[in-house]
Design an enzyme around this catalytic site. Structure first.
Site, PDB file in Angstrom:
ATOM      1  N   SER A  48      34.185  34.853  33.194  1.00 39.24           N
ATOM      2  CA  SER A  48      34.486  33.587  32.653  1.00 39.24           C
ATOM      3  C   SER A  48      34.142  32.199  33.393  1.00 39.24           C
ATOM      4  CB  SER A  48      36.206  33.625  32.559  1.00 39.24           C
ATOM      5  OG  SER A  48      36.548  33.764  34.053  1.00 39.24           O
ATOM      6  N   GLU A 183      43.027  43.713  27.915  1.00 37.37           N
ATOM      7  CA  GLU A 183      42.798  42.554  27.643  1.00 37.37           C
ATOM      8  C   GLU A 183      42.910  42.416  25.930  1.00 37.37           C
ATOM      9  OE1 GLU A 183      39.447  40.047  28.887  1.00 37.37           O
ATOM     10  OE2 GLU A 183      40.180  38.388  27.481  1.00 37.37           O
TER      11      GLU A 183
HETATM   12  O1  KIV Z   1      36.175  36.905  33.399  1.00 42.11           O
HETATM   13  C1  KIV Z   1      37.261  37.052  33.403  1.00 42.11           C
HETATM   14  O2  KIV Z   1      38.077  35.905  33.710  1.00 42.11           O
HETATM   15  C2  KIV Z   1      38.016  38.144  33.023  1.00 42.11           C
HETATM   16  C3  KIV Z   1      39.784  38.246  33.053  1.00 42.11           C
HETATM   17  C4  KIV Z   1      40.070  37.401  32.067  1.00 42.11           C
HETATM   18  C5  KIV Z   1      40.311  39.485  33.145  1.00 42.11           C
HETATM   19  O3  KIV Z   1      37.611  39.037  32.989  1.00 42.11           O
END
Ligand code: KIV
Length: 288
Positions: A48, A183
Site C-alpha cells: 500500500s 481483508e
Molecule cells: O499493503 C497493505 O497495506 C496490506 C494491508 C492492508 C494488510 O496488505
C-alpha cells in the site's frame, strides 16, 4: 506491553492465549518508529506504500526496488515488532524460483523477518517455506487483483465464495503460512476462518472475531490526502493531515510576516569573538 522481541512463535502463543495481535503498516523510519514504540506486535511494510505514499493509483506498479528501499528504512526503526514486508505484484507470480529469489532479497537486503503474499498460492508458499522463508498469507480483498475484481469491494458475499475463502485459508495453513490476513470480508467468514485455523488470523475489515487487526498507518492517523475516500472498516484515531497542514501553514505565514525566526531560534558569537568580529568591520578591514 512486554518488551521482548515479537517472534513468529510468540504470535502463535498469543493466539493460544487469546491475546489480540495489533498490526500496522509503516513505510519509512518515522512511521516505523511510531508503530514500534506504540507497541504494535507486527509492522508490515505494505505494498500500500504504492498508493498511500508514492502516489500510484493502485498497488500494482510498485517494484521490488521500491519495496526494498522502504523495508530498509522501516527496519532501521523497528526493534520490538515482527517486521513483515509485502512481495510486490509479479515478484512471486512467474515461478517458485523467482518468488524465492525475490523474497530472499527482502529478507537478506531489506531486513524483513517474513514476507506476505496475496492469494491462495499454496505451491509458492511451500517453496518459500522450504527455502526457510516465513510467509504470511492474504486472502479476501487482495488489492493486487484489482483488474480481476474490477473494483475493490467486499469479497465472499455469496455462500459459495465464502466457502472458497475458508478453503483457501485452510490450504494456506497446510502449505506452511504462519499467519493469514483476511481483508474486507463479511465478519461471519473471518469468524469461521479464525476458529478453523491454528495459525493467527489478522483481520482488516473482517470483524472483531479475528485473532488480531491490521490497519494502514495513514488511514488510522487520518494522514491521507483530501479526496481519498475513507473505507467503512477504517477508524481514524487522529486527524493527521489537518494537524500537519496547520503546522506547515503556520510556518509559511510566520516566514512571510517575519515572525519566524526570532532570537530564540538564533545562534550567537561569544563575547570575545563578537568583539573581534565587529572590530574587523568597524576598522574597515576587508575580508580576503
Ligand atoms: O499493503 C497493505 O497495506 C496490506 C494491508 C492492508 C494488510 O496488505
Amino acid at each position: 506491553m512486554p518488551d521482548e522481541k515479537v517472534t513468529i512463535p510468540a504470535l502463535s502463543e498469543m493466539k493460544r492465549a487469546g491475546r489480540q495481535i495489533a498490526m500496522v503498516t509503516a513505510y519509512d523510519y518515522p512511521t516505523g518508529a511510531i508503530a514500534d514504540s506504540a507497541g504494535a506486535d507486527v509492522v508490515l511494510v505494505g505494498d500500500s506504500v504504492a498508493n498511500v505514499v508514492l502516489g500510484y493509483e493502485s498497488t500494482i506498479p510498485v517494484t521490488m526496488d521500491e519495496m526494498l528501499h522502504h523495508t530498509r528504512a522501516v527496519r532501521r526503526a523497528v526493534k520490538r515488532a515482527l517486521l513483515v514486508t509485502d512481495m510486490p505484484f509479479m515478484s512471486y507470480h512467474v515461478s517458485a524460483a523467482d518468488a524465492v529469489k525475490n523474497a530472499g532479497r527482502l529478507i537478506k537486503e531489506g531486513g524483513a523477518e517474513a514476507v506476505k503474499i496475496e492469494g491462495a498460492r499454496c505451491s509458492t508458499v511451500r517453496a518459500l517455506c522450504e527455502a526457510g522463508i516465513s510467509v504470511m498469507g492474504h486472502i479476501g480483498l487482495t488489492p493486487q487483483s484489482l483488474y480481476q475484481f474490477g473494483e475493490l469491494k467486499v469479497q465472499g458475499s455469496k455462500a459459495d465464495d465464502a466457502a472458497r475463502l475458508v478453503e483457501a485459508a485452510i490450504a494456506l495453513e497446510a502449505a506452511g503460512a504462519f499467519c493469514i490476513v483476511v481483508e474486507v470480508v463479511p465478519r461471519e467468514i473471518a469468524a469461521v476462518v479464525t476458529k478453523r485455523l491454528r495459525i493467527p488470523v489478522i483481520g482488516i475489515g473482517a470483524g472483531p472475531e479475528c485473532d488480531g487487526q491490521v490497519l494502514v498507518f495513514h488511514d488510522l492517523c487520518g494522514l491521507n490526502c483530501p479526496g481519498v475516500k475513507k473505507p467503512k472498516h477504517v477508524k481514524e484515531y487522529a486527524s493527521g493531515f489537518e494537524v500537519l497542514h496547520k503546522a506547515v501553514k503556520g510556518y509559511v505565514e510566520e516566514v512571510r510576516s517575519s515572525a519566524f525566526p526570532t532570537d530564540e531560534h538564533s545562534f550567537h558569537l561569544n563575547r570575545t569573538e563578537k568583539q573581534a568580529f565587529s572590530s574587523k568591520f568597524e576598522s574597515g578591514a576587508k575580508e580576503e
